[in-house]
Structures are given as structure tokens and as C-alpha cells.
Write an enzyme that holds these catalytic residues in place. Structure first.
Site, PDB file in Angstrom:
ATOM      1  N   SER A  82       0.845  -1.200   0.000  1.00  7.79           N
ATOM      2  CA  SER A  82       0.000   0.000   0.000  1.00  7.79           C
ATOM      3  C   SER A  82       0.883   1.254   0.000  1.00  7.79           C
ATOM      4  CB  SER A  82      -0.935  -0.057   1.210  1.00  7.79           C
ATOM      5  OG  SER A  82      -2.005   0.831   1.036  1.00  7.79           O
ATOM      6  N   ASP A 124     -18.076 -15.879 -12.384  1.00  8.91           N
ATOM      7  CA  ASP A 124     -17.193 -16.876 -11.764  1.00  8.91           C
ATOM      8  C   ASP A 124     -16.707 -17.918 -12.768  1.00  8.91           C
ATOM      9  OD1 ASP A 124     -15.776 -18.431 -10.007  1.00  8.91           O
ATOM     10  OD2 ASP A 124     -17.441 -18.912  -8.683  1.00  8.91           O
ATOM     11  N   ASP A 170     -13.294 -18.132 -15.860  1.00  5.42           N
ATOM     12  CA  ASP A 170     -11.966 -18.755 -15.781  1.00  5.42           C
ATOM     13  C   ASP A 170     -12.029 -20.285 -15.830  1.00  5.42           C
ATOM     14  OD1 ASP A 170     -12.969 -19.359 -13.269  1.00  5.42           O
ATOM     15  OD2 ASP A 170     -11.764 -17.852 -12.230  1.00  5.42           O
ATOM     16  N   ASP A 224     -15.453 -21.428  -8.373  1.00  5.85           N
ATOM     17  CA  ASP A 224     -14.770 -21.590  -7.081  1.00  5.85           C
ATOM     18  C   ASP A 224     -14.843 -20.329  -6.225  1.00  5.85           C
ATOM     19  OD1 ASP A 224     -13.191 -19.982  -8.632  1.00  5.85           O
ATOM     20  OD2 ASP A 224     -11.326 -21.056  -8.318  1.00  5.85           O
ATOM     21  N   ILE A 233     -13.784 -17.449  -6.992  1.00  5.78           N
ATOM     22  CA  ILE A 233     -12.608 -16.594  -7.239  1.00  5.78           C
ATOM     23  C   ILE A 233     -12.602 -16.199  -8.716  1.00  5.78           C
ATOM     24  CG2 ILE A 233     -10.080 -16.486  -7.184  1.00  5.78           C
ATOM     25  CD1 ILE A 233     -11.273 -16.959  -4.436  1.00  5.78           C
ATOM     26  N   ASP A 242      -8.549  -6.610  -4.690  1.00  9.93           N
ATOM     27  CA  ASP A 242      -8.216  -5.436  -3.869  1.00  9.93           C
ATOM     28  C   ASP A 242      -9.197  -4.314  -4.180  1.00  9.93           C
ATOM     29  OD1 ASP A 242      -7.110  -3.160  -2.680  1.00  9.93           O
ATOM     30  OD2 ASP A 242      -5.047  -3.749  -3.141  1.00  9.93           O
ATOM     31  N   HIS A 248      -6.743  -6.237  -0.185  1.00  8.96           N
ATOM     32  CA  HIS A 248      -5.709  -5.225  -0.050  1.00  8.96           C
ATOM     33  C   HIS A 248      -4.665  -5.681   0.970  1.00  8.96           C
ATOM     34  CE1 HIS A 248      -3.830  -1.435  -0.561  1.00  8.96           C
ATOM     35  NE2 HIS A 248      -3.930  -1.122   0.712  1.00  8.96           N
TER      36      HIS A 248
END
Ligand SMILES: *[C@@H]1O[C@H](CO)[C@@H](O)[C@H](O)[C@H]1NC(C)=O
Ligand SMILES: *[C@@H]1O[C@H](CO)[C@@H](O)[C@H](O)[C@H]1NC(C)=O
Ligand SMILES: *[C@@H]1O[C@H](CO)[C@@H](O)[C@H](O)[C@H]1NC(C)=O
Length: 533
Positions: free
Chosen positions: A188, A257, A260, A264, A266, A403, A443
């Protein structure tokens, strides 16, 4: 009699184990640290030895306590940077430094600075580094001191420089030998300092680990001001509650989702998610309470937050929020009632020099003023890393793809700007600059994926990680291997951790511009189910 025998007993309890664990010479050198120590404008405030396992109270810090992970000498220094500014810093010098590679590690600060990241100092001194930390020129998370331009200059870059020089001097003095390699790690604001070092002081560190850097700082503050104003106060028509943001996240996952190749939770490539929040819009007579839907004003808030920010003249200023990471951090709620402390304080104490400036006065003309001025170089955006390339030193960058505080897009932008400026493709940058996007990482920490990489500001958010995850695969030690053995990282190993630090999965995140790609079969929590393509 009673009293003195109790005193004698406690003396035994306290001091007998010390001399058993820590050589008397080490204790003596530590206590007398100030003798013969010289560094420009530097005063030794204290030097005390600390035992491994000790719980260290931190009254002046943002953490309450931290547990020591090494026997070490704790040195506090005060470095004067001008007639009206100073940097308070610490050096944690462990007993086993000589046989752990004689390394120095500078830890970066977060946000407006003002706090040492003691958890990182404990973790890295436990790995044998001489761990250095500094307060970036002022005490605590407040920004009021920035009305003094010297204090602002310290926060922008000078604190890191003077702390680097004093930290190196302290290490060499204490061990009576020259340190071998120097490393920096920060996330950061600490990541912004990392880029600053790579850009302007490339000779100071052999290896720099930058995470989620707050590069293009004024642009970030413009975006945050716009977010705060768009979201509005709690209860206003434009405002969304945490539960409503979670509904937005669920809708994002429903739409994106699978892009990709695996469901999952992610998003491996959030940039490919063209999210349409209109699927959540209330029909006639429908409400959030009864139907779980959002109003037009709320949908507009979501659309605006996900969109890039442009100036009045149409100039691009900053990317929108990344889809798929919103509620995982609760950070978005900060933009509500206690909205926008970052931009508010930047405007109050630096841009406008008016402590009563309110974000309601903010408009896009102000945005131009923020972005067009230099503010002592806080943009930290120089794209010419020729100095780093020439020095042979290394820059390792990673950024969480979930993030929501600093969008990962800025790290792609920065990496690509270096590529363009230096006319180098990725293979040309590889010898000194590598970038790893980390899916499911928020983040610096948090998020839902395999996201513990062993980098800055992580151990305090992943309980047990420092004990359970082998440090040899950490981002930090990968950088060390790159610098000291020439083993350049092709992937970045990350662990999905449970509440106690137990490993639930692993992933080897690929080096940009390669993508971490699902093979089409296998448990997505298994690193063998992914490849770089
Ligand atoms: C650090 O030194 C400055 C003088 O440069 C002094 O004003 C300040 O009080 C010192 N701070 C501490 C904590 O000793
Ligand atoms: C850095 O930011 C400043 C201020 O916005 C801008 O003028 C400059 O062109 C940027 N530099 C690079 C290399 O992008
Ligand atoms: C690269 O950056 C340097 C220093 O900021 C600048 O002087 C130069 O014009 C840039 N070169 C290109 C090709 O953008």
C-alpha cells in the site's frame, strides 16, 4: 525479609533464563549500543534486549502488543530531518544474524504512516534479518502534521531514505561487520515507497518487494473522493449496506465466476468480468427487504464505482473498483459515514491548506488541481527504471486481484508504463522487474483465495501463518533467492489458510503477462490443477 526474598526470587526468574539463552556479550553490546555509534543527525533513544517469546507492549503504536520471534537487541533511534521534523525508527537485531546471511530488511508503513508494522518486524527478525521500521515522520494515523511541508516530505520519501541509512549504520555498528544484502518490503503506502526506491534510489536495496502500491497517489485520492461522494451518507438513497454489497458480490459471481473455467468463488481474470448490476434492479412494488433487490439510485452507485474516473476534460484519472472483491474486506463501508479520510486529509492538510475543507466542496476542477501538481513527488510514477536495471538490483511486485482499496489495474498500468518507457518487453524486464497478480487476495491481506504469499502486512491478518507456512516459499524469501542465488521466480506460491493458519489449498500464481489457467479438471484448491499459459 519476606520482601527481599521475593525480590531475589523474581530476579532469579527474570535473569537466570536470559543469561542461559543470550550470550552475556550480546546483552552487553546491546545495552551499550550507543557507545561509538555515529550516524548523521541520529540520536539513540534506547537499546534493550528482548527474549524470544516475549510479549512486547506497544503503547505508542497502532498494534497493542507483538510477540517476539527471536532473541534480539531492540534499538530506538531519532533521526532529525529538518529543524521541524524527525523520524522515529527501530532496529531489531537478532542473535542469529551472522549465520542467517547478514541481511537487513526494511519494513514499510501503511496508509498515512505513523505506525511501525511490528508484526512484520517480529516475523522477519525471526527469520534472522536485522529488521528495521520507521514511523514515516509522524506519530499515529493522523495527517494533521502535513501542514508542515517538511513532515509531508518525510512521508512522501525522505523518511525511508534516512531510515535506510540509519538502519544500515546501526546494523553494521552492532554486529561490527558489514551487512551482506539489504531488502525492502512494503504494501500500500509501503508499496508506493518501494516503487519510489526503485525509481529514485535504486542502489539502496539489493531486492525490493512491492505489494499493492499506492502509485499515482493523487489520482487515487481523486477516485476515493468521488467514491465517498457517490456512496453518500448512511441511509441516503445512493447508499448500500454491507448486506447489499454482499448481494452485489453474489451477482458478480453469478455472472463471472465461470469465465476462468471453474466455479470456485474466485475471479482469476476480473478484468474480463463485464458486470451488469441491473440484474439486481427492483421491479414495480419490489423492495430490498422483501425481494433482495436494489433501487435505481443504488444501481447507479454500483455502476459508477466500477467505472474509471475521468477529468472534466475527458482525461483518464483512475480505474474503477475491481469486480468480485467488494464485501470481502468491509472496506467499502468506510466510504459511508466516516467517508474518505484519505482524500479529505490530503485536501485539508496538503492541497488546500484549510483544516475545515469538506469533501462536499470537492469537484472535478479540484481533481485537476490534485493530479496536475507534483506534491513533492507523491505520484511515485516514474516509468524509467534504468537506474535499477543498471544496478543489477531486483524489484518484485504483486497485487491482489480482489483489492477494493487500490485496484490491481494500477499495477498493470505501472508495469506496462515501464515496459513502454524502456522499450522492453516482459522478457526484457524479467532480469530486474517481475509482476505477479494474485487472485482472491484483497488489499495486502484478506480475500477468499489462495492469498497468503508471505509478504508485507500479511502475518497480522493470517493468524498462525508465520508458524504453519514454510517461510522458504514466501514472496520475501523468493526475492532473497533471486538476489543471492540468481533463482528468478517464475510463479508466486500462495496458501489458502483456515482460521488457525491451517493450509486449505495452494496455488502458484503466474508471472504477468502469463495467466494462471485452470487445466479443466481437478480440485481448484490444488496447485496441480493450474498452469501458466
Ligand atoms: C527527536 O529529536 C527532535 C529534535 O530533532 C526532538 O524535537 C524530538 O523531541 C525528539 N523525539 C524524541 C521522541 O525523542
Ligand atoms: C506522473 O504523473 C504526473 C502528474 O500527473 C504526470 O504529469 C506525468 O506525466 C506522470 N509520469 C509518468 C511517467 O507517467
Ligand atoms: C522515460 O522516462 C524518462 C524519465 O521520466 C523521460 O525523460 C523519458 O522521456 C521517457 N521516455 C519515454 C520513451 O517515454
Amino acid at each position: 525479609m519476606r520482601i527481599s526474598s521475593v525480590a531475589a526470587l523474581s530476579t532469579l526468574l527474570i535473569f537466570a533464563p536470559v543469561s542461559a539463552l543470550v550470550p552475556a556479550k550480546f546483552i552487553n553490546d546491546c545495552t551499550n549500543f550507543a557507545t561509538g555509534f555515529e550516524n548523521e543527525n541520529t540520536e539513540v533513544l534506547s537499546s534493550t534486549y528482548v527474549l524470544k517469546g516475549a510479549v512486547i507492549p506497544l503503547p505508542d503504536s497502532c498494534s497493542l502488543t507483538v510477540t517476539s520471534r527471536a532473541n534480539f537487541c531492540r534499538v530506538k533511534l531519532n533521526v532529525t530531518t529538518s529543524s521541524s521534523s524527525r523520524v522515529i525508527m527501530e532496529a531489531w537485531l537478532p542473535t542469529n544474524w551472522n549465520n542467517k546471511g547478514k541481511r537487513l530488511l526494511m519494513t514499510g508503513t501503511a496508509g498515512w504512516g505513523g505506525c511501525l508494522i511490528f508484526e512484520d518486524m517480529a516475523w522477519t527478525s525471526g527469520l534472522g534479518f536485522a529488521a528495521i521500521g520507521h514511523d514515516s515522520g509522524h506519530v499515529g494515523v493522523v495527517a494533521t502534521g502535513f501542514t508542515n511541508p517538511e513532515v509531508w516530505k518525510d512521508w512522501v520519501y525522505r523518511s525511508v531514505l534516512v531510515a535506510t541509512q540509519a538502519g544500515k549504520a546501526a546494523t553494521n555498528h552492532f554486529y561490527k561487520t558489514s551487512l551482506s544484502k539489504s531488502y525492502y518490503m512494503g504494501c500500500s503506502s509501503g508499496g508506493r515507497h518501494a516503487l519510489k526506491l526503485a525509481q529514485d534510489y535504486p542502489d539502496e536495496y539489493d531486492g525490493i518487494l512491492a505489494a499493492a502500491p499506492a502509485v499515482y497517489w493523487p489520482n487515487l485520492e481523486v477516485a476515493e473522493a468521488i467514491i465517498a461522494r457517490t456512496v453518500g451518507a448512511e441511509g441516503s438513497p445512493t447508499y448500500l449496506t454491507q448486506a447489499q454489497w454482499e448481494a452485489v458480490d453474489a451477482a458478480t459471481m453469478a455472472q463471472c465466476d465461470g469465465i476462468d473455467g471453474v466455479i470456485d468463488g474466485i475471479l482469476e481474470n476480473p478484468a474480463r468480468c463485464d458486470f451488469h448490476p441491473e440484474t439486481l434492479l427492483c421491479g414495480p412494488g419490489q423492495t430490498w427487504l422483501l425481494n433482495g433487490c436494489l433501487t435505481v439510485a443504488q444501481i447507479q452507485t454500483v455502476k459508477k464505482l466500477y467505472s474509471p474516473v475521468y477529468s472534466n476534460g475527458g482525461r483518464y484519472i483512475y480505474p474503477g473498483l475491481v469486480p468480485g472483491g467488494l464485501p470481502s474486506q468491509g472496506i467499502i463501508l468506510k466510504y459511508g459515514p466516516s467517508a474518505g479520510a484519505g482524500p479529505r486529509d490530503f485536501l485539508r492538510y496538503v492541497v488546500k491548506n484549510n483544516p475545515s475543507y469538506d469533501l462536499s466542496q470537492f469537484n472535478l476542477d479540484t481533481a485537476d488541481e490534485m493530479v496536475d501538481n507534483d506534491w513533492s513527488g507523491v505520484h511515485s510514477n516514474k516509468s524509467d527504471l534504468g537506474g535499477l536495471q543498471a544496478s543489477g538490483n531486483k524489484l518484485l511486485l504483486y497485487h491482489g486481484l480482489a483489492d477494493v482499496l487500490i485496484p490491481p489495474a494500477v499495477s498493470y498500468e505501472y508495469y506496462n508504463s515501464v515496459s513502454l518507457n524502456m522499450s522492453l518487453t516482459s522478457s526484457g524486464l524479467d532480469p530486474f522487474f517481475r509482476f505477479f497478480p494474485i487472485s482472491g487476495l484483497g488489499h495486502c491481506a484478506r480475500g477468499k483465495g489462495a492469498n497468503y504469499v508471505g509478504g508485507p502486512q500479511q502475518v497480522q491478518y493470517f493468524p498462525g501463518a508465520a508458524d504453519n507456512v514454510p517461510a522458504g516459499n514466501s514472496a520475501l524469501m523468493s526475492l532473497v533467492k533471486w538476489v543471492e542465488r540468481g533463482q528468478a521466480p517464475e510463479t508466486m506460491r500462495a496458501y489458502k489458510l483456515g482460521l488457525l493458519g491451517e493450509t486449505l489449498g495452494q496455488k502458484d500464481h503466474c508471472k504477468y503477462p502469463l495467466r494462471t489457467t485452470y487445466k479443466g479438471h481437478g480440485n481448484p484448491n490444488n496447485k496441480g490443477s493450474w498452469e501458466c499459459t
